[in-house]
Scaffold this motif. Structure first.
Motif, PDB file in Angstrom:
ATOM      1  N   ARG A  28      -4.228 -20.570  23.058  1.00  0.00           N
ATOM      2  CA  ARG A  28      -3.501 -20.356  21.801  1.00  0.00           C
ATOM      3  C   ARG A  28      -2.544 -21.522  21.512  1.00  0.00           C
ATOM      4  N   GLN A  29      -1.857 -21.960  22.547  1.00  0.00           N
ATOM      5  CA  GLN A  29      -0.923 -23.078  22.352  1.00  0.00           C
ATOM      6  C   GLN A  29      -1.664 -24.346  21.958  1.00  0.00           C
ATOM      7  N   ALA A  30      -2.857 -24.552  22.515  1.00  0.00           N
ATOM      8  CA  ALA A  30      -3.647 -25.739  22.168  1.00  0.00           C
ATOM      9  C   ALA A  30      -4.037 -25.699  20.695  1.00  0.00           C
ATOM     10  N   GLU A  31      -4.429 -24.516  20.210  1.00  0.00           N
ATOM     11  CA  GLU A  31      -4.782 -24.398  18.787  1.00  0.00           C
ATOM     12  C   GLU A  31      -3.560 -24.647  17.914  1.00  0.00           C
ATOM     13  N   GLN A  32      -2.427 -24.082  18.277  1.00  0.00           N
ATOM     14  CA  GLN A  32      -1.203 -24.317  17.509  1.00  0.00           C
ATOM     15  C   GLN A  32      -0.823 -25.789  17.533  1.00  0.00           C
ATOM     16  N   THR A  33      -1.014 -26.404  18.666  1.00  0.00           N
ATOM     17  CA  THR A  33      -0.681 -27.825  18.810  1.00  0.00           C
ATOM     18  C   THR A  33      -1.568 -28.676  17.904  1.00  0.00           C
ATOM     19  N   CYS A  34      -2.845 -28.336  17.819  1.00  0.00           N
ATOM     20  CA  CYS A  34      -3.748 -29.089  16.938  1.00  0.00           C
ATOM     21  C   CYS A  34      -3.303 -28.983  15.485  1.00  0.00           C
ATOM     22  N   ARG A  35      -2.946 -27.752  15.060  1.00  0.00           N
ATOM     23  CA  ARG A  35      -2.472 -27.589  13.677  1.00  0.00           C
ATOM     24  C   ARG A  35      -1.183 -28.377  13.455  1.00  0.00           C
ATOM     25  N   GLN A  36      -0.306 -28.303  14.442  1.00  0.00           N
ATOM     26  CA  GLN A  36       0.962 -29.025  14.325  1.00  0.00           C
ATOM     27  C   GLN A  36       0.724 -30.536  14.308  1.00  0.00           C
ATOM     28  N   LEU A  37      -0.256 -30.986  15.067  1.00  0.00           N
ATOM     29  CA  LEU A  37      -0.578 -32.414  15.125  1.00  0.00           C
ATOM     30  C   LEU A  37      -1.018 -32.926  13.766  1.00  0.00           C
ATOM     31  N   VAL A  38      -1.853 -32.156  13.090  1.00  0.00           N
ATOM     32  CA  VAL A  38      -2.318 -32.553  11.758  1.00  0.00           C
ATOM     33  C   VAL A  38      -1.119 -32.671  10.816  1.00  0.00           C
ATOM     34  N   ARG A  39      -0.210 -31.690  10.887  1.00  0.00           N
ATOM     35  CA  ARG A  39       0.966 -31.725  10.005  1.00  0.00           C
ATOM     36  C   ARG A  39       1.866 -32.914  10.326  1.00  0.00           C
TER      37      ARG A  39
END
Length: 172
Positions: free
Chosen positions: A59-70
């Protein structure tokens, strides 16, 4: 026959002691059943924890990917601002380098003066040491002279007393 029997008994006792030691060693290596069950339960609990941690990590990896794009877009803006700031800092750095070069020259002059002063101080210490030794010698001579003077004064006083005693006797 008795000797052979004793020998056979001694050999059997030695063999029995060795087997007993081996059995004890094997028993020391065995784990009790209750402890084994506790370890199994502990292992299951740790496996559940590992599974939960793995799910949390996913879950944290998915959140991190979204945050990375932002944050990539934010980084582009920040990069542009940083480039502009770097140019300003580069100009400031050139000015600071000039000032530092001047200060370095001043410090080198001050260091040279300090070195000269240290040499002078060392020379003065040597000279002062010589004066201290001379003063010590003079004090010793003065003390010796004072002692001799005291002795002479005592002798003079004794002579005066002697003359004082001799003079009235010779006048009479």
């Amino acid at each position: 026959q008795l000797s052979e029997a004793k020998e056979s008994l001694s050999l059997a006792q030695t063999w029995h002691a060795l087997q007993l030691q081996q059995a004890k060693a094997q028993m020391n290596n065995m784990v009790p059943k209750t402890q084994f069950e506790q370890l199994q339960n502990s292992l299951r609990g740790e496996q559940r924890k590992a599974q939960q941690l793995q799910e949390n990590l996913h879950r944290q990896a998915e959140q991190t990917c979204r945050q990375l794009v932002r944050t990539q877009e934010e980084h582009k803006r920040l990069l542009q601002a940083a480039v502009e700031q770097a140019e300003e800092l580069e100009q400031s750095l050139r000015s600071a380098e000039t000032v530092l070069a001047e200060r370095a020259a001043q410090l080198q002059d001050a260091q040279a003066q300090l070195t000269r002063n240290q040499l002078l101080i060392k020379d003065l210490h040597e000279e002062n040491r010589g004066f201290a030794m001379a003063l010590q010698e003079a004090e010793l001579k003065q003390k010796s002279t004072e002692e001799k003077n005291q002795l002479l004064e005592e002798q003079a006083s004794a002579l005066k007393q002697l003359i004082g005693k001799i003079t009235p006797a010779s006048l009479s």
